[in-house]
Design an enzyme around this catalytic site. Structure first.
Site, PDB file in Angstrom:
ATOM      1  N   ALA A 147       0.809  -1.231   0.000  1.00  0.00           N
ATOM      2  CA  ALA A 147       0.000   0.000   0.000  1.00  0.00           C
ATOM      3  C   ALA A 147       0.838   1.276   0.000  1.00  0.00           C
ATOM      4  CB  ALA A 147      -0.933  -0.005   1.209  1.00  0.00           C
ATOM      5  N   GLN A 184       0.730  -6.345  -3.552  1.00  0.00           N
ATOM      6  CA  GLN A 184      -0.386  -6.617  -2.651  1.00  0.00           C
ATOM      7  C   GLN A 184      -1.521  -5.633  -2.922  1.00  0.00           C
ATOM      8  OE1 GLN A 184       2.754  -6.588   0.700  1.00  0.00           O
ATOM      9  NE2 GLN A 184       1.073  -7.713   1.609  1.00  0.00           N
ATOM     10  N   ASP A 221      -5.134  -1.812  -6.895  1.00  0.00           N
ATOM     11  CA  ASP A 221      -5.544  -0.576  -7.571  1.00  0.00           C
ATOM     12  C   ASP A 221      -5.185  -0.512  -9.053  1.00  0.00           C
ATOM     13  OD1 ASP A 221      -2.751   0.032  -7.536  1.00  0.00           O
ATOM     14  OD2 ASP A 221      -2.954   1.032  -5.600  1.00  0.00           O
ATOM     15  N   HIS A 269      -3.209 -10.076  -4.374  1.00  0.00           N
ATOM     16  CA  HIS A 269      -4.502  -9.927  -3.704  1.00  0.00           C
ATOM     17  C   HIS A 269      -5.631  -9.536  -4.658  1.00  0.00           C
ATOM     18  CE1 HIS A 269      -2.141  -9.253   0.313  1.00  0.00           C
ATOM     19  NE2 HIS A 269      -2.098 -10.485  -0.115  1.00  0.00           N
ATOM     20  N   CYS A 290     -20.970 -18.847 -10.332  1.00  0.00           N
ATOM     21  CA  CYS A 290     -20.567 -19.504 -11.587  1.00  0.00           C
ATOM     22  C   CYS A 290     -19.127 -19.160 -11.982  1.00  0.00           C
ATOM     23  CB  CYS A 290     -21.538 -19.157 -12.721  1.00  0.00           C
ATOM     24  SG  CYS A 290     -21.416 -17.453 -13.331  1.00  0.00           S
ATOM     25  N   CYS A 340     -25.192 -11.550 -10.455  1.00  0.00           N
ATOM     26  CA  CYS A 340     -24.737 -12.042 -11.751  1.00  0.00           C
ATOM     27  C   CYS A 340     -25.911 -12.094 -12.725  1.00  0.00           C
ATOM     28  CB  CYS A 340     -24.107 -13.422 -11.588  1.00  0.00           C
ATOM     29  SG  CYS A 340     -23.644 -14.196 -13.139  1.00  0.00           S
ATOM     30  N   THR A 350       5.532  -2.039   1.954  1.00  0.00           N
ATOM     31  CA  THR A 350       4.744  -3.108   2.561  1.00  0.00           C
ATOM     32  C   THR A 350       5.239  -3.365   3.977  1.00  0.00           C
ATOM     33  OG1 THR A 350       4.339  -5.510   2.532  1.00  0.00           O
ATOM     34  CG2 THR A 350       6.163  -4.697   1.168  1.00  0.00           C
ATOM     35  N   SER A 351       4.272  -3.594   4.879  1.00  0.00           N
ATOM     36  CA  SER A 351       4.636  -3.842   6.276  1.00  0.00           C
ATOM     37  C   SER A 351       5.151  -5.267   6.463  1.00  0.00           C
ATOM     38  CB  SER A 351       3.430  -3.601   7.185  1.00  0.00           C
ATOM     39  OG  SER A 351       2.353  -4.417   6.765  1.00  0.00           O
ATOM     40  N   ILE A 391       8.985   6.800  -0.689  1.00  0.00           N
ATOM     41  CA  ILE A 391       9.141   5.921  -1.843  1.00  0.00           C
ATOM     42  C   ILE A 391       9.251   6.703  -3.152  1.00  0.00           C
ATOM     43  CG2 ILE A 391       7.909   4.180  -3.224  1.00  0.00           C
ATOM     44  CD1 ILE A 391       6.682   3.286  -0.455  1.00  0.00           C
TER      45      ILE A 391
HETATM   46 ZN    ZN Z   1     -22.886 -16.207 -12.127  1.00  0.00          ZN
END
Ligand code: ZN
Length: 244
Positions: free
Chosen positions: A17, A96, A99, A116, A127, A149, A190-191, A233
């Site tokens: 992050a 991780q 975005d 992630h 489905c 869906c 990252t931690s 960073i």
């Molecule tokens: Zn579905």
């Protein structure tokens, strides 16, 4: 020390992050983090709570719509990693983050391994169909608070990995391969407290590779790292990837 990075031919990178906060995307556990400010928000990231409760789903979609990922722009940190790829030195970019800012910055999608998941796609939990967020967004915006869906009526969920969901096996294998291929492992923003993402550091260390950490806060791997950098960073990375 940092020379290990400047001299390295092949580098594997893990980002968290911290690389996106300069783009206006809040982290989760930092001082201004989403969960620090609102611990109840953590329920939105638990798969059981999400499936069980319409209320949680409605809150989660509202949160998604409010998150600035849609309009956020990559910063100098993301761009430095594009430059690393351009130099032919990047074996893989594990992230991780959900975005999509690495791809937006110009990193090749085949080198970006989203541990992630991503907010740019939506999964049907019944489905397994995956659809672009762009197809669901108009429904949300027109007032459908818990869209289902259109094929099977199943629950839809952002294609991000929640607590209680396992990580994509193929993505993990590619991340491990990129780590094995590198001479140096660079962890940025990252931690290093969430596994299996943090376990990539163990892979690198076991193979005797230098570990370089760029993060504002202390991490459990600081002692084993070859170098730890605390400076921001977005100024540090452009400097690190430029060969002297
Ligand atoms: Zn579905």
């Amino acid at each position: 020390m940092i020379d290990a990075l400047r001299d390295a031919g092949r580098i594997a990178v893990l980002t968290g992050a911290g690389i996106s906060t300069a783009s206006g995307i809040p982290d989760f556990r930092g001082p201004q983090g989403v969960w620090t400010k609102d611990p109840a928000a953590e329920a939105m990231f638990d798969i059981d709570e999400y499936v069980a409760s319409r209320e949680v789903r409605v809150a989660t979609w509202k949160h998604r719509l409010a998150v600035p990922a849609w309009t956020a722009e990559p910063n100098a940190g993301h761009l430095a990693l594009v430059e690393l790829e351009r130099q032919g030195r990047l074996t893989g970019l594990m992230t991780q983050n959900v975005d999509g800012l690495h791809q937006k910055a110009g990193s090749s999608p085949e080198l970006v391994h989203e541990l992630h998941g991503t907010v740019w796609y939506v999964d049907c939990l019944q489905c397994d169909r995956q659809i672009p967020l762009a197809d669901v967004l108009p429904r949300l915006e027109s007032g459908d608070e818990d869209p289902v869906c259109e094929v099977c009526g199943g629950i839809l969920k952002s294609a991000t990995v929640s607590f209680g969901q396992s990580l994509d096996r193929t993505v993990l294998e590619r991340a491990a391969a990129a780590t094995a291929e590198a001479e140096v492992f660079l962890a940025v923003g990252t931690s290093l407290q969430v596994y299996p993402a943090a376990g990539l550091c163990d892979l690198a260390l076991k193979a005797g590779k230098p570990l370089i950490i760029v993060n504002a806060q202390a991490t459990p791997y600081d002692e084993e790292a070859t170098a730890v950098v605390r400076t921001p960073i977005e100024t540090t990375l452009p400097d690190l990837v430029t060969r002297p």
